[in-house]
Design an enzyme around this catalytic site. Structure first.
Site, PDB file in Angstrom:
ATOM      1  CG  LEU A 124      49.303  40.716  46.741  1.00  0.00           C
ATOM      2  CD1 LEU A 124      49.711  41.523  47.182  1.00  0.00           C
ATOM      3  CD2 LEU A 124      49.728  39.946  45.798  1.00  0.00           C
ATOM      4  N   PRO A 127      43.321  48.716  44.174  1.00  0.00           N
ATOM      5  CG  PRO A 127      41.658  50.437  44.796  1.00  0.00           C
ATOM      6  CD  PRO A 127      43.017  49.792  45.413  1.00  0.00           C
ATOM      7  CB  ALA A 129      49.523  48.145  44.637  1.00  0.00           C
ATOM      8  N   GLY A 130      48.144  46.131  41.643  1.00  0.00           N
ATOM      9  CA  GLY A 130      47.971  44.605  40.335  1.00  0.00           C
ATOM     10  C   GLY A 130      48.894  44.258  40.066  1.00  0.00           C
ATOM     11  CB  SER A 131      51.315  44.124  37.491  1.00  0.00           C
ATOM     12  OG  SER A 131      50.181  43.183  36.210  1.00  0.00           O
ATOM     13  CB  THR A 157      38.654  35.192  43.922  1.00  0.00           C
ATOM     14  OG1 THR A 157      38.865  35.612  43.151  1.00  0.00           O
ATOM     15  CG2 THR A 157      37.672  34.039  43.582  1.00  0.00           C
ATOM     16  CD  GLN A 337      36.045  31.244  13.315  1.00  0.00           C
ATOM     17  OE1 GLN A 337      35.779  32.722  13.843  1.00  0.00           O
ATOM     18  NE2 GLN A 337      35.639  31.553  11.707  1.00  0.00           N
ATOM     19  N   GLY A 341      28.183  29.788  13.917  1.00  0.00           N
ATOM     20  CA  GLY A 341      26.348  30.754  14.086  1.00  0.00           C
ATOM     21  C   GLY A 341      26.649  30.453  15.621  1.00  0.00           C
ATOM     22  CD  GLU A 364      45.884  32.413  41.443  1.00  0.00           C
ATOM     23  OE1 GLU A 364      46.804  31.884  41.037  1.00  0.00           O
ATOM     24  OE2 GLU A 364      44.878  32.161  41.740  1.00  0.00           O
TER      25      GLU A 364
END
Ligand code: COS
Length: 384
Positions: A124, A127, A129-131, A157, A337, A341, A364
């Site tokens: 779908l 470059p 057209a995403g949201s 994917t 956290q 470290g 998605e």
């Protein structure tokens, strides 16, 4: 809805064992090599994971949404890249065929998807057209008994492994919106398709995305999903709506895994002469994690049950995706956290999850898209 508790329990036992004994021990290797070993892929197929959502009449397990959620909660207990390999096939890659395909299309593809012989990808995003998915530019122009497809799809994917693509393309260039879009099943070996190089991603090594480029690719008219033009955007929205509950379940599973790792670490790690789990400021983080995981778990199961009952769960699916993915990000942050470290050092594994789960808030449908869907539904219902 759980159809038969005993059958589901047997499936979950098998998945849990597979996750514990095969996937968790392979996590570091997959992260290092960026490849899931072939024997693991074979075992996934043998377990029936590729056929989870394919109805039994087409050779799959035909799980309900609630059962699918249960499997995804179990699969979430390991690196999300493993889910990704079969997840696009049982999820967004194949569901368009199931929801809106003709009987001939279902018969032709679903059995081969169910065995894992074919991997399905969902094409779908582009470059530009995403949201704003309805603005997609890839065209499929009918010429005789074929459509000629031209355009580029992005971040797809499993594109390097796909046997088929559920492709959304514009069949009516005069209609620049959702109504001009149609959905197709495109076989990956059709001449005119090029798969780009694998994207170099922040995380989820072992799961691969790439561009898919269509250049004068001739797709037979028989591949138009449902034999109807102009329905492709709706097919995509229906597929994504279900996918949002699926992804939310994975978010909960991964959050549970990170919480378990953080808890174990807090019990083992000593500072100031005692386990850090005894310190209330560490306990606060563990408690916040637990409360949020529990909330998301309840939401996902509730939305799945409502969907199984045939209710419209557009709002609930987006609430689940929004809350569970954001929750998962907060849990990852607190887990790092708690590790202190060590949380920043690759050998301890938690930094890998921290990077892996960042994707959940993006793909998605971003968090912002979920907010838009929820709010639009609320306003629409209130002003109806
Ligand atoms: N189920 C069925 N139909 C749906 C639907 C759903 N969940 N959502 C929308 N539709 C239908 C609408 O009813 C409308 O049909 P009519 O024209 O017959 O009324 C049509 O689809 C267009 O819908 P809408 O007008 O809401 O489209 P918009 O362009 O305004 O877009 C959003 C809506 C933003 C919600 C949509 O573009 C979206 O979900 N974007 C995110 C896409 C995404 O998740 N991308 C991630 C990459 S893919 S892995």
């Amino acid at each position: 809805m759980i159809r038969d508790p005993q059958t589901l329990e047997a499936l979950l036992d098998a998945v849990n064992r597979f996750v514990r004994e095969r996937l968790v021990p392979a996590e570091a290797l997959v992260a290092e090599t960026d490849e899931i070993p072939d024997d693991i892929v074979r075992e996934m197929k043998e377990l029936g994971l590729f056929g989870l959502t394919v109805p039994e009449e087409y050779g799959g397990l035909g799980v309900t949404m609630e059962e699918e959620v249960m499997v995804m909660l179990a699969m979430g207990q390991t690196s999300p890249c493993f889910r990704s390999l079969f997840g696009t096939t049982v999820g967004i890659g194949s569901q368009g065929i199931l929801f809106d395909g003709t009987e001939a299309q279902k018969k032709k593809y679903l059995p081969r998807l169910a065995t894992g012989e074919l991997i399905a990808s969902f094409a779908l995003t582009e470059p530009e057209a995403g949201s704003d998915a309805a603005s997609l530019r890839t065209t499929a122009i009918r010429e005789g008994d074929h459509y000629i497809v031209n355009g580029t799809k992005r971040f797809i994917t499993n594109a390097p492994h796909a046997g088929i693509f559920t492709l959304m393309a514009r069949t009516n260039p005069q209609d620049k919106g959702a109504g001009g879009v149609s959905a197709f099943i495109v076989e990956a070996n059709t001449p005119g398709i090029t798969i780009g190089l694998k994207d170099r991603k922040m995380g989820q090594r072992g799961a691969h995305t790439a561009d898919v480029i269509f250049e004068n690719c001739k797709v037979p008219v028989s591949q138009l999903i449902g034999d109807r033009e102009g329905q492709g955007f709706k097919t995509a929205m229906k597929v994504l709506e279900k996918g949002r509950i699926h992804i939310a379940a994975i978010c909960v599973g991964v959050a549970e895994r990170m919480q378990r790792d953080a808890l174990n670490y807090a019990i083992e790690r000593k500072q100031f002469g005692q386990p850090i789990a005894e310190f209330q400021l560490v306990q606060a983080m563990l408690a916040d994690n637990q409360a949020e995981i529990y909330a998301a778990r309840c939401m996902v199961i509730d939305a799945a049950r409502q969907r199984d009952e045939g209710r419209n769960v557009s709002t609930e699916a987006s609430c689940c995706k929004l809350f569970a993915s954001e929750m998962c990000g907060r849990v990852a942050d607190r887990a790092v956290q708690i590790f202190g470290g060590a949380g920043y050092i690759a050998d301890y594994g938690i930094e890998r999850f921290y990077r892996d789960v960042r994707l959940f808030r993006l793909y998605e449908g971003t968090t912002q898209i979920q907010q838009i869907v929820i709010a639009r539904n609320l306003v629409r219902e209130a002003t109806r």
